[in-house]
Design a protein around this motif. Structure first.
Motif, short mmCIF file in Angstrom:
data_model
loop_
_atom_site.label_atom_id
_atom_site.label_comp_id
_atom_site.label_asym_id
_atom_site.label_seq_id
_atom_site.Cartn_x
_atom_site.Cartn_y
_atom_site.Cartn_z
N GLU A 33 101.62 78.04 70.23
CA GLU A 33 100.37 78.67 69.78
C GLU A 33 99.24 77.64 69.70
OE1 GLU A 33 98.95 80.20 65.53
OE2 GLU A 33 100.48 81.50 66.42
N PHE A 34 99.56 76.46 69.18
CA PHE A 34 98.56 75.40 69.08
C PHE A 34 98.11 74.97 70.48
CE2 PHE A 34 97.26 70.94 68.58
CZ PHE A 34 96.27 71.08 67.62
N ASN A 35 99.06 74.85 71.39
CA ASN A 35 98.73 74.48 72.77
C ASN A 35 97.79 75.50 73.41
OD1 ASN A 35 99.19 72.68 75.05
ND2 ASN A 35 100.22 74.42 75.99
N GLU A 36 98.02 76.79 73.18
CA GLU A 36 97.14 77.83 73.70
C GLU A 36 95.73 77.69 73.12
OE1 GLU A 36 98.96 81.56 72.74
OE2 GLU A 36 100.57 81.32 74.21
N THR A 37 95.64 77.35 71.85
CA THR A 37 94.34 77.18 71.19
C THR A 37 93.62 75.97 71.76
OG1 THR A 37 95.27 78.19 69.20
CG2 THR A 37 93.20 76.98 68.95
N VAL A 38 94.32 74.87 71.95
CA VAL A 38 93.70 73.68 72.55
C VAL A 38 93.22 74.01 73.96
CG1 VAL A 38 94.14 71.33 73.42
CG2 VAL A 38 94.96 72.02 71.14
N ASN A 39 94.03 74.73 74.74
CA ASN A 39 93.62 75.11 76.09
C ASN A 39 92.36 75.97 76.08
OD1 ASN A 39 95.58 73.66 77.47
ND2 ASN A 39 97.04 75.35 77.42
N ALA B 288 85.04 73.60 76.92
CA ALA B 288 84.46 72.27 77.09
C ALA B 288 84.27 71.89 78.55
CB ALA B 288 85.33 71.23 76.38
N GLU B 289 85.18 72.33 79.40
CA GLU B 289 85.09 71.96 80.82
C GLU B 289 83.87 72.56 81.50
OE1 GLU B 289 88.81 72.99 82.62
OE2 GLU B 289 89.87 71.34 81.65
N THR C 194 80.11 68.99 74.96
CA THR C 194 81.16 69.44 74.08
C THR C 194 82.30 68.44 74.02
OG1 THR C 194 80.61 71.73 74.53
CG2 THR C 194 82.77 71.32 73.58
N LEU C 195 82.75 68.13 72.82
CA LEU C 195 83.85 67.20 72.59
C LEU C 195 84.99 67.96 71.93
CD1 LEU C 195 84.97 64.26 72.46
CD2 LEU C 195 83.86 64.10 70.21
N VAL C 196 86.20 67.79 72.45
CA VAL C 196 87.39 68.38 71.84
C VAL C 196 88.27 67.22 71.39
CG1 VAL C 196 89.45 69.78 72.18
CG2 VAL C 196 87.29 70.43 73.29
N LEU C 197 88.59 67.19 70.10
CA LEU C 197 89.48 66.18 69.54
C LEU C 197 90.78 66.85 69.12
CD1 LEU C 197 87.04 64.25 67.19
CD2 LEU C 197 87.82 63.56 69.44
#
Length: 193
Positions: A169-175, A181-182, A187-190
Motif C-alpha cells: 500500500e505504501f509503495n502504491e502511494t509513493v508511486n 512529480a514526474e 515537485t520534490l518527493v521524499l
C-alpha cells in the motif's frame, strides 16, 4: 481565506493522527504521550487537511472518547469545518479548499476494519483537493506528509503478511506521488523509513 501565506498543508497517517510522526508536523510538546495537548495543537494548527485515525483523542471520555478534559474537538470540527466520517466521504473531492478538512476514520489506528480508508485513498483525496485548490486559488503549492504507520506496527506484532500488505500500500502511494512529480519540474518527493 486559509491560503494567504501561499501553501496548503496536509498530514495523513494510518496510525492515530496524534502519533509521533504526524504530530511532529502540527504540535509542540515535551512528550509524545500528552495526547490531549497534541490533539489540541493539531486542531489549532495551520494544517488544512488532517486525515487518519485517532478520533478518540478529540472526544472526552464522558462521550466515549479518550480525552481527559471535556473538550469535544470532533463537535467543533463538525460545526465549523469539513468533517469526514468514513472512507466513502473521500470519494467527493470539492473543487477547492475553502475550509479545513478533518477526517478521523477510527477511534484509534486505522486498518482494524475493512471499511477504514487506505493510505492511498487518503493521499489521493489530499492530493486532488490540494492540487485543485492551488489551481483555483492561485496558491504557491502544497505539502503532504503521508505516513504508512502500520508497516511499523505490523512489524512490532511479528505480522509478516500484514507488514507486506502495508508495504504494498505504501509503495502504491509513493508511486502515485512520483507520477505527479514526474509531470512537473517544481515537485520534490521524499521517502524515508
Amino acid at each position: 481565506i486559509l491560503f494567504n501565506r501561499g501553501y496548503i498543508n496536509a498530514i495523513i497517517a494510518t496510525s492515530e493522527i496524534t502519533h509521533a510522526t504526524p504530530a511532529s508536523f502540527a504540535a509542540h510538546n515535551i512528550s509524545r504521550y500528552n495526547t490531549d495537548a497534541i490533539a489540541s495543537d493539531i486542531f489549532y494548527s495551520n494544517n488544512h487537511i488532517v486525515l487518519g485515525g485517532g478520533r478518540g483523542f478529540f472526544i472526552p471520555k464522558t462521550l466515549g472518547g479518550l480525552r481527559e478534559d471535556e473538550t469535544n474537538f470532533v463537535q467543533r470540527m463538525t460545526d465549523d469545518y469539513v468533517f469526514l466520517k468514513s472512507a466513502d466521504d473521500l470519494e467527493s473531492v470539492p473543487n477547492s479548499l475553502d475550509s479545513k478538512v478533518f477526517g478521523l476514520f477510527a477511534q484509534e489506528e486505522l486498518g482494524l476494519v475493512d471499511s477504514d480508508p487506505s493510505l492511498l485513498e487518503m493521499f489521493d483525496y489530499a492530493y486532488q483537493l490540494s492540487n485543485q485548490t492551488v489551481q483555483n486559488q492561485n496558491c504557491r503549492g502544497f505539502f503532504i506528509m503521508a505516513e504508512g504507520s502500520q508497516i511499523d506496527w505490523r512489524s512490532h506484532d511479528n505480522d509478516f503478511v500484514g507488514m507486506i500488505t502495508q508495504m504494498d500500500e505504501f509503495n502504491e502511494t509513493v508511486n502515485a506521488a512520483l507520477d505527479f512529480a514526474e509531470s512537473r519540474e517544481d515537485t520534490l518527493v521524499l521517502v524515508t523509513a
